[in-house]
Design a protein around this motif. Structure first.
Motif, PDB file in Angstrom:
ATOM      1  N   GLU A   1      44.048  -9.632   6.918  1.00  0.00           N
ATOM      2  CA  GLU A   1      42.533  -8.973   7.535  1.00  0.00           C
ATOM      3  C   GLU A   1      43.131  -7.886   7.546  1.00  0.00           C
ATOM      4  OE1 GLU A   1      42.303 -11.799   8.035  1.00  0.00           O
ATOM      5  OE2 GLU A   1      41.416 -12.960   6.043  1.00  0.00           O
ATOM      6  N   SER A   2      43.951  -7.886   9.197  1.00  0.00           N
ATOM      7  CA  SER A   2      44.346  -6.563   9.634  1.00  0.00           C
ATOM      8  C   SER A   2      45.244  -5.937   9.548  1.00  0.00           C
ATOM      9  CB  SER A   2      44.215  -6.873  11.225  1.00  0.00           C
ATOM     10  OG  SER A   2      45.663  -8.312  11.083  1.00  0.00           O
ATOM     11  N   ALA A   3      45.869  -6.830   8.506  1.00  0.00           N
ATOM     12  CA  ALA A   3      47.541  -5.425   7.899  1.00  0.00           C
ATOM     13  C   ALA A   3      47.236  -4.455   7.472  1.00  0.00           C
ATOM     14  CB  ALA A   3      47.703  -6.718   7.017  1.00  0.00           C
ATOM     15  N   PRO A   4      45.754  -3.652   6.662  1.00  0.00           N
ATOM     16  CA  PRO A   4      45.897  -2.149   6.580  1.00  0.00           C
ATOM     17  C   PRO A   4      45.646  -1.520   7.754  1.00  0.00           C
ATOM     18  CG  PRO A   4      44.468  -4.039   4.782  1.00  0.00           C
ATOM     19  CD  PRO A   4      45.417  -4.804   6.194  1.00  0.00           C
ATOM     20  N   ALA A   5      45.005  -1.868   8.862  1.00  0.00           N
ATOM     21  CA  ALA A   5      44.327  -1.001  10.307  1.00  0.00           C
ATOM     22  C   ALA A   5      45.858  -0.829  10.652  1.00  0.00           C
ATOM     23  CB  ALA A   5      43.551  -1.608  10.008  1.00  0.00           C
ATOM     24  N   ALA A   6      46.709  -2.191  10.731  1.00  0.00           N
ATOM     25  CA  ALA A   6      47.896  -1.921  11.005  1.00  0.00           C
ATOM     26  C   ALA A   6      48.745  -0.635  10.766  1.00  0.00           C
ATOM     27  CB  ALA A   6      48.663  -3.628  10.883  1.00  0.00           C
ATOM     28  N   LEU A   7      49.485  -0.750   9.746  1.00  0.00           N
ATOM     29  CA  LEU A   7      50.166   0.064   8.684  1.00  0.00           C
ATOM     30  C   LEU A   7      49.612   1.444   9.315  1.00  0.00           C
ATOM     31  CD1 LEU A   7      52.509   0.389   6.990  1.00  0.00           C
ATOM     32  CD2 LEU A   7      51.184  -0.282   4.674  1.00  0.00           C
ATOM     33  N   ALA A   8      48.521   1.125   9.506  1.00  0.00           N
ATOM     34  CA  ALA A   8      47.861   2.725   8.790  1.00  0.00           C
ATOM     35  C   ALA A   8      47.981   3.444  10.399  1.00  0.00           C
ATOM     36  CB  ALA A   8      46.676   3.143   8.418  1.00  0.00           C
ATOM     37  N   GLY A   9      48.171   2.383  11.093  1.00  0.00           N
ATOM     38  CA  GLY A   9      47.668   2.936  12.883  1.00  0.00           C
ATOM     39  C   GLY A   9      49.205   3.272  13.238  1.00  0.00           C
ATOM     40  N   LEU A  10      50.638   3.062  12.336  1.00  0.00           N
ATOM     41  CA  LEU A  10      51.814   3.183  12.689  1.00  0.00           C
ATOM     42  C   LEU A  10      51.891   5.025  13.020  1.00  0.00           C
ATOM     43  CD1 LEU A  10      54.595   1.459   9.725  1.00  0.00           C
ATOM     44  CD2 LEU A  10      54.079   1.056  12.574  1.00  0.00           C
ATOM     45  N   PHE A  11      51.546   5.725  11.842  1.00  0.00           N
ATOM     46  CA  PHE A  11      51.356   7.066  11.345  1.00  0.00           C
ATOM     47  C   PHE A  11      50.640   7.699  12.548  1.00  0.00           C
ATOM     48  CE2 PHE A  11      51.650   4.505   7.914  1.00  0.00           C
ATOM     49  CZ  PHE A  11      53.479   5.192   7.461  1.00  0.00           C
ATOM     50  N   SER A  12      49.912   7.209  13.202  1.00  0.00           N
ATOM     51  CA  SER A  12      49.020   8.049  14.390  1.00  0.00           C
ATOM     52  C   SER A  12      49.780   6.844  15.800  1.00  0.00           C
ATOM     53  CB  SER A  12      47.706   8.212  15.426  1.00  0.00           C
ATOM     54  OG  SER A  12      47.187   6.172  14.451  1.00  0.00           O
ATOM     55  N   GLY A  13      50.977   6.100  15.800  1.00  0.00           N
ATOM     56  CA  GLY A  13      51.508   5.810  16.754  1.00  0.00           C
ATOM     57  C   GLY A  13      50.655   4.812  17.540  1.00  0.00           C
ATOM     58  N   LYS A  14      49.695   3.912  16.969  1.00  0.00           N
ATOM     59  CA  LYS A  14      48.449   3.194  17.502  1.00  0.00           C
ATOM     60  C   LYS A  14      49.606   1.700  17.937  1.00  0.00           C
ATOM     61  CE  LYS A  14      43.824   3.366  16.443  1.00  0.00           C
ATOM     62  NZ  LYS A  14      43.684   4.279  14.571  1.00  0.00           N
ATOM     63  N   ASN A  15      50.848   1.924  17.576  1.00  0.00           N
ATOM     64  CA  ASN A  15      51.537  -0.099  17.270  1.00  0.00           C
ATOM     65  C   ASN A  15      52.572   0.509  19.129  1.00  0.00           C
ATOM     66  OD1 ASN A  15      52.633   2.343  15.956  1.00  0.00           O
ATOM     67  ND2 ASN A  15      54.301   1.411  16.196  1.00  0.00           N
ATOM     68  N   VAL A  16      52.862  -0.310  19.973  1.00  0.00           N
ATOM     69  CA  VAL A  16      53.750  -0.348  21.333  1.00  0.00           C
ATOM     70  C   VAL A  16      54.383  -1.204  21.040  1.00  0.00           C
ATOM     71  CG1 VAL A  16      53.752  -0.412  23.127  1.00  0.00           C
ATOM     72  CG2 VAL A  16      51.371   0.059  22.264  1.00  0.00           C
ATOM     73  N   GLY A  17      56.239  -0.557  20.083  1.00  0.00           N
ATOM     74  CA  GLY A  17      56.682  -1.783  19.702  1.00  0.00           C
ATOM     75  C   GLY A  17      56.114  -1.820  18.120  1.00  0.00           C
ATOM     76  N   LYS A  18      57.501  -2.941  17.914  1.00  0.00           N
ATOM     77  CA  LYS A  18      57.960  -3.217  16.379  1.00  0.00           C
ATOM     78  C   LYS A  18      56.228  -4.029  15.561  1.00  0.00           C
ATOM     79  CE  LYS A  18      58.934  -4.677  12.158  1.00  0.00           C
ATOM     80  NZ  LYS A  18      58.249  -3.297  11.327  1.00  0.00           N
ATOM     81  N   LYS A  19      55.991  -3.731  14.858  1.00  0.00           N
ATOM     82  CA  LYS A  19      54.490  -3.920  14.376  1.00  0.00           C
ATOM     83  C   LYS A  19      54.879  -5.048  13.336  1.00  0.00           C
ATOM     84  CE  LYS A  19      50.177  -2.870  15.131  1.00  0.00           C
ATOM     85  NZ  LYS A  19      49.828  -3.912  15.517  1.00  0.00           N
ATOM     86  N   VAL A  20      53.905  -5.966  13.607  1.00  0.00           N
ATOM     87  CA  VAL A  20      54.249  -7.190  13.135  1.00  0.00           C
ATOM     88  C   VAL A  20      52.467  -7.915  11.925  1.00  0.00           C
ATOM     89  CG1 VAL A  20      55.012  -9.547  12.870  1.00  0.00           C
ATOM     90  CG2 VAL A  20      56.723  -7.824  13.418  1.00  0.00           C
ATOM     91  N   VAL A  21      52.738  -8.439  11.430  1.00  0.00           N
ATOM     92  CA  VAL A  21      51.304  -9.266  11.433  1.00  0.00           C
ATOM     93  C   VAL A  21      51.236 -10.687  10.799  1.00  0.00           C
ATOM     94  CG1 VAL A  21      48.780  -9.061  10.228  1.00  0.00           C
ATOM     95  CG2 VAL A  21      50.438  -6.798   9.973  1.00  0.00           C
ATOM     96  N   ARG A  22      50.507 -11.564  11.634  1.00  0.00           N
ATOM     97  CA  ARG A  22      50.908 -12.551  11.622  1.00  0.00           C
ATOM     98  C   ARG A  22      49.854 -13.117  10.120  1.00  0.00           C
ATOM     99  NH1 ARG A  22      52.400 -15.979  16.412  1.00  0.00           N
ATOM    100  NH2 ARG A  22      50.660 -15.099  17.361  1.00  0.00           N
ATOM    101  N   ILE A  23      50.099 -13.376   9.661  1.00  0.00           N
ATOM    102  CA  ILE A  23      49.325 -14.531   8.484  1.00  0.00           C
ATOM    103  C   ILE A  23      48.538 -15.489   8.961  1.00  0.00           C
ATOM    104  CG2 ILE A  23      48.661 -14.656   6.046  1.00  0.00           C
ATOM    105  CD1 ILE A  23      50.885 -12.288   5.015  1.00  0.00           C
ATOM    106  N   VAL A  24      49.376 -16.643   9.204  1.00  0.00           N
ATOM    107  CA  VAL A  24      49.640 -17.837   9.828  1.00  0.00           C
ATOM    108  C   VAL A  24      50.037 -18.694  10.653  1.00  0.00           C
ATOM    109  CG1 VAL A  24      51.345 -19.209   7.842  1.00  0.00           C
ATOM    110  CG2 VAL A  24      48.491 -20.057   7.705  1.00  0.00           C
ATOM    111  N   HIS A  25      48.969 -19.770  11.494  1.00  0.00           N
ATOM    112  CA  HIS A  25      50.353 -20.305  12.020  1.00  0.00           C
ATOM    113  C   HIS A  25      51.022 -21.300  12.062  1.00  0.00           C
ATOM    114  CE1 HIS A  25      49.179 -17.801  16.484  1.00  0.00           C
ATOM    115  NE2 HIS A  25      48.506 -17.949  15.271  1.00  0.00           N
ATOM    116  N   GLU A  26      52.354 -21.670  12.245  1.00  0.00           N
ATOM    117  CA  GLU A  26      52.517 -22.634  12.246  1.00  0.00           C
ATOM    118  C   GLU A  26      53.342 -23.701  12.595  1.00  0.00           C
ATOM    119  OE1 GLU A  26      54.611 -23.745   8.000  1.00  0.00           O
ATOM    120  OE2 GLU A  26      52.912 -23.006   8.313  1.00  0.00           O
TER     121      GLU A  26
END
Lengths: 340, 340
Positions: free
Chosen positions: A315-340
């Motif tokens: 669910e958080s992936a769209p915001a995570a991707l969009a955030g790249l272009f305003s520099g919201k990420n600090v380091g490599k942006k990754v989305v965890r979909i499921v805990h294994e």
């Protein structure tokens, strides 16, 4: 049959994406792969948010990757676990990394897009960064494109990002003087105190980028590893040294391809005999084994660190991707979909 | 003592020069060289008008050549005859080429700026073009910077100029497909019928340079030898092929350094992995002997021709130089100062 949550690409844009350019949809998926298809089904564990994905949101078919298909799930790099397979090279429970869908389960019909994960003592998500496309981009770009030499003056923009943080560390390992630019004081602090850059600055606090570069490079820049394009590229051109090299890795500042910003200082290319080279990591895949050896060895010795910025849930992936272009990420942006 | 007519640089400008930025002055010159000076005195026979000279008219000290000194004669490449010498390497009546003054007689205090002319069966003025800096620029730029391969698609701008006309011929000799752009139908005719380009077009008659390049290069451009910068560079960037190369030789379209035109299509560098490289012939002087052999051999076999545009008299030199920037010259612009 199972439910399959997906992140759907709504339609073409010619600007940086926002959260609302994507939507969540619940689809169905058959958990068995059809016999004779050669395909395999994966459960996606981690998805990678990368700036190049913006290019696939444009209605432009002349690039190295085709656009996303409106109404279908986005695609990108991921780390996944095989659930079922009709392909002799992939067995259930195999861990793989490569191009997958932005969804819980993906049917992989192009097995060459993924490779098996063999090194199990490194965090799985690092296959999207340190050991993945961004890491290999940094490696190929720095060592193959920049022709670096010990003692040279290296400038990296978007320096705390997925690629930049490694370029700076590679340059330090080689004995270069390295300065990075980033967009917040938190990132500047990471660059100086965790990533071992010699200096770093917040470009948003500089009214005159030319003056900022002159302050950090009074003797000029030998290598500019450019992740942003635009005004920073223009300022770097003025501050390059004779026979300098510019690796053009990304232009994240370029919000629109149809109305790009101009670059004004290219005459420096002649005066200073600068080589400016665009590149893609995919041209250097023959070097991947030596890259892997180099990274794993240096990482295990503590000579390379890697900073990730992890989101939880598809669910958080769209915001995570969009955030790249305003520099919201600090380091490599990754989305965890499921805990294994 | 003799009279010495000179072309004086009046003062710094930040635009292309006009005739009135220079003035004629009659000075005096001592026709004997002071003993112990190591200098020699030459009578100038031919002077070269080259676009790079505009750079020396700017009040900018960061370039590879210092600005001209206001109130003194311009300098440039010339072919000259030694009149008197205190230097053991140069004797009266020796013919020399290299950096001299824009005047009838010059006292040469930096002998390394000139070399003796040994090949006497080639027109003397060709030492300013075919065998001089422009010829060597074309040679180093094409063979060393462009990494050309047989069968590649080559585009040359300012193609009938001092450098461009040779780049096109070198490319044809190697088996490339070559198209040139120029600014008049007379030049286009020369390119197609005398200089053996495959195609040529008048850029002034094209409302859409991108469309023009697509017409001549439906499959794209492997090598762009850029003499002009500006809009043509932008259009070429869009039409480059994957792994294309751009040799940045000159930006004659760039009228002002302080208000340059923007370049908007650099994102193609990444998508197509283009190498764009500025260069100066002076970095390749170790190749000069092999260049000379290559040129003389091909010229004598009729495989290379060279087009000059000759003015008569030092008085015409200011207009000749200014004319370069509006494309008045047809071929290499040379001023004959005296008939020998």
């Amino acid at each position: 049959m199972a439910e399959n949550k997906q992140v759907i690409f709504k339609g073409y844009i010619d600007r940086s994406p926002t959260e609302t350019d994507m939507e969540l949809r619940i689809n169905k998926v058959e958990l068995k792969v059809p016999k004779g298809s050669g395909a395999f089904l994966v459960k996606n564990l981690y998805l990678s948010c990368d700036p190049y994905m913006r290019g696939r949101m444009r209605d432009f078919h002349g690039s190295y990757l085709p656009p996303f298909v409106p109404g279908q799930a986005l695609e990108g790099f991921g780390v996944s676990k095989v659930v079922d397979s009709d392909n002799p090279n992939f067995k259930p429970d195999d861990l793989v990394s490569g191009i997958t869908g932005w969804e819980e389960y993906s049917l992989i019909q192009k097995p060459l897009q993924l490779r098996k994960i063999l090194q199990h003592d490194i965090p799985l998500s690092y296959y999207l960064g340190l050991l993945g496309m961004p890491g290999f981009t940094a490696y190929a770009g720095f060592y193959e494109v920049c022709s670096p030499k010990k003692g040279e003056y290296v400038f990296v923009s978007a320096a705390s990002g997925a690629v930049g943080q490694l370029v700076g560390q590679f340059a330090k390992l080689l004995g270069c003087y390295v300065v990075g630019s980033a967009g917040s004081s938190q990132k500047v602090d990471l660059l100086k105190n965790k990533l071992r850059f010699d200096e770093a600055f917040n470009y948003k606090e500089e009214s005159d980028l030319d003056a900022a570069l002159k302050r950090y490079f009074p003797q000029g820049i030998d290598i500019y590893f450019d992740n942003v394009g635009g005004d920073m590229l223009d300022a770097a051109l003025v501050n390059m040294r004779i026979h300098g090299r510019i690796a053009v890795c990304g232009m994240v500042s370029l919000d629109s391809l149809s109305k790009p910003k101009g670059i004004f200082n290219l005459s420096n290319l002649i005066m200073k005999r600068i080589r400016m080279q665009g590149f893609l990591q995919s041209d250097y895949l023959h070097l991947y084994p030596q890259f892997l050896e180099y990274i794993v060895s240096n990482y295990k010795q503590g000579k390379i660190v890697y900073i990730e910025d992890m989101n939880e849930g598809l669910e958080s992936a769209p915001a995570a991707l969009a955030g790249l272009f305003s520099g919201k990420n600090v380091g490599k942006k990754v989305v965890r979909i499921v805990h294994e």
